[in-house]
Design an enzyme around this catalytic site. Structure first.
Site, PDB file in Angstrom:
ATOM      1  N   SER A 297      39.291  45.064  37.555  1.00 17.16           N
ATOM      2  CA  SER A 297      38.251  44.914  38.588  1.00 17.16           C
ATOM      3  C   SER A 297      38.430  43.704  39.492  1.00 17.16           C
ATOM      4  CB  SER A 297      36.868  44.853  37.932  1.00 17.16           C
ATOM      5  OG  SER A 297      36.479  46.128  37.477  1.00 17.16           O
TER       6      SER A 297
ATOM      7  N   LYS B 153      38.184  44.344  43.160  1.00 15.64           N
ATOM      8  CA  LYS B 153      36.951  44.344  43.951  1.00 15.64           C
ATOM      9  C   LYS B 153      36.841  43.124  44.863  1.00 15.64           C
ATOM     10  CE  LYS B 153      34.392  47.274  40.709  1.00 15.64           C
ATOM     11  NZ  LYS B 153      34.991  47.312  39.387  1.00 15.64           N
TER      12      LYS B 153
ATOM     13  N   SER C  86      30.200  44.356  38.651  1.00 17.38           N
ATOM     14  CA  SER C  86      31.454  45.121  38.708  1.00 17.38           C
ATOM     15  C   SER C  86      31.209  46.618  38.779  1.00 17.38           C
ATOM     16  CB  SER C  86      32.347  44.786  37.497  1.00 17.38           C
ATOM     17  OG  SER C  86      33.688  45.064  37.763  1.00 17.38           O
TER      18      SER C  86
END
Length: 397
Positions: A63, A66, A118
């Site tokens: 993640s 992101k 997340s």
């Protein structure tokens, strides 16, 4: 004109004598070890990589992806826009902020859910909103990576889920991306937030999100950035902290002791590579009547200041730049590698009133200013939306 040329040649000869290195003093910082497969420590203002382990090796980043999703959304989207949750975004596997099918949320609010919790559902919804489709957004991600000099990165989705083999980045690339993103005040505000409440249209109570990044509470001065985990990528983390005006960021990939390693790396950077002001805007270039057009600061280990060399390159006296009182550039090098170039002006130049603090470049010889990146990204977005137009029927699938 002949007098001007002779004057330029005179000052060139003088400067070549003045800006020699002061001497060689070696005092390298001690080594440091982490438990990560890959790691990078960067000074945010200058972009200098202070430490890396397998820094240019492409790896899974989970993640941490992101970070790229967020900065593109901030730059290319309108924060007050309502983002609608499609079937594709609803119930997306992995971590989630539990958005409902058809729910609408302000882009600004959804970005908090993306970075603090997340949310993979948020990542997909944002990607479709900004890029017209996930595929369109991924195109923007890879274009941004090229612009930032992320030569060891390739993105295939906006969330970081282990989908296929092509989604990779390296520790140094992620450090470059993070340093770039942290210069954006909206991004900085989001990733430094510990708790956020957002209106919930489905219930009588608001969404309440607690940031997963424990570094915000574990390390003094911590102000970001993002956690990550998948079964294949293992524990991934990007953190940042500011002390005494210096901003550092750390990336670790596949690190079972990431909290501890990040605290040690940040402490290491602050201790052994303090940010030092090399020249200030308005300072006279020694031995000349000209002044520096921008403040330049750089993280230096003990003894490195003596290894700095400076080179003045003068402009053509017949050029427009000269008429505007620009006299040339002052280039700084460390160990024969160029680290920054700043303009020099006549002390009376009106340009001194408009020149701001210097920004670093990610590729040597290319000054990727944020304004250029924003304009280029806007053009890319228009191109993508024309290539990846999503029909109403596709949304309903």
């Amino acid at each position: 004109m002949k007098i001007r040329v002779r004057s330029i040649l005179f000052w060139s000869a003088i400067i070549s004598l003045l800006w020699a290195p002061f001497g060689q003093v070696e005092a390298a910082p001690p080594g440091i070890h982490t438990n990560a497969v890959g790691a990078s420590l960067i000074d945010v203002e200058s972009g200098r990589i202070l430490y890396s382990e397998k820094g240019d090796t492409p790896m899974r980043i989970a993640s941490l992806t992101k970070i790229m999703t967020a900065i593109i959304a901030i730059e290319e989207g309108k924060l007050t826009d309502k983002v609608k949750v499609s079937k594709n975004a609803f119930g997306k596997e992995g971590s989630s902020i539990y958005l409902k099918l058809g729910e609408e949320m302000r882009l600004h609010d959804m970005l908090y859910g993306l970075m603090m919790r997340s949310g993979n559902d948020a990542a997909t919804a944002i990607a479709e909103h900004i890029g017209g489709s996930v595929e369109g957004f991924v195109y923007l991600m890879n274009e941004k990576a090229k612009m930032l000099g992320m030569d060891h990165s390739h993105f295939t989705n906006p969330s970081g889920l282990d989908e296929g083999e092509g989604h990779r980045s390296s520790p140094n690339d992620m450090a470059k991306l993070t340093a770039y993103a942290l210069k954006n005040s909206v991004f900085q505000d989001i990733v430094s937030t510990k708790i956020k409440k957002v209106p919930n249209p489905n219930e009588a109570w608001d969404y309440s999100w607690l940031n997963k990044n424990k570094m915000l509470s574990l390390f003094e001065g911590a102000d970001g950035v993002k956690t990550g985990y998948t079964k294949l990528a293992k524990r991934c983390l990007v953190s940042s902290a500011t002390r005494d005006g210096q901003h550092l960021a750390v990336v670790t990939l596949n690190d079972p002791d990431d909290w501890g390693d990040h605290a040690r790396l940040l402490q290491y950077g602050f201790k052994y590579y303090p940010l030092q002001t090399i020249v200030k805007k308005g300072d006279f270039v020694e031995g000349t009547p000209w002044v520096v057009g921008r403040t330049f600061s750089y993280p230096l280990a003990e003894g490195e200041a003596a290894q700095l060399t400076r080179k003045v390159t003068l402009v053509d006296p017949a050029s427009m730049e000269y008429r505007l009182a620009e006299r040339g550039t002052l280039q700084f090098s460390l160990n024969q590698k160029s680290i920054q170039t700043v303009p020099i002006y006549d002390a009376t130049s009106p340009l001194l009133q408009t020149t701001s603090q210097s920004t670093f470049s990610f590729k040597e010889g290319n000054a990727y200013q944020e304004t250029w990146l924003s304009h280029y990204g806007y053009i890319c977005r228009l191109l993508v939306q024309s290539l990846f137009t999503v029909s109403e029927s596709q949304w309903a699938d």
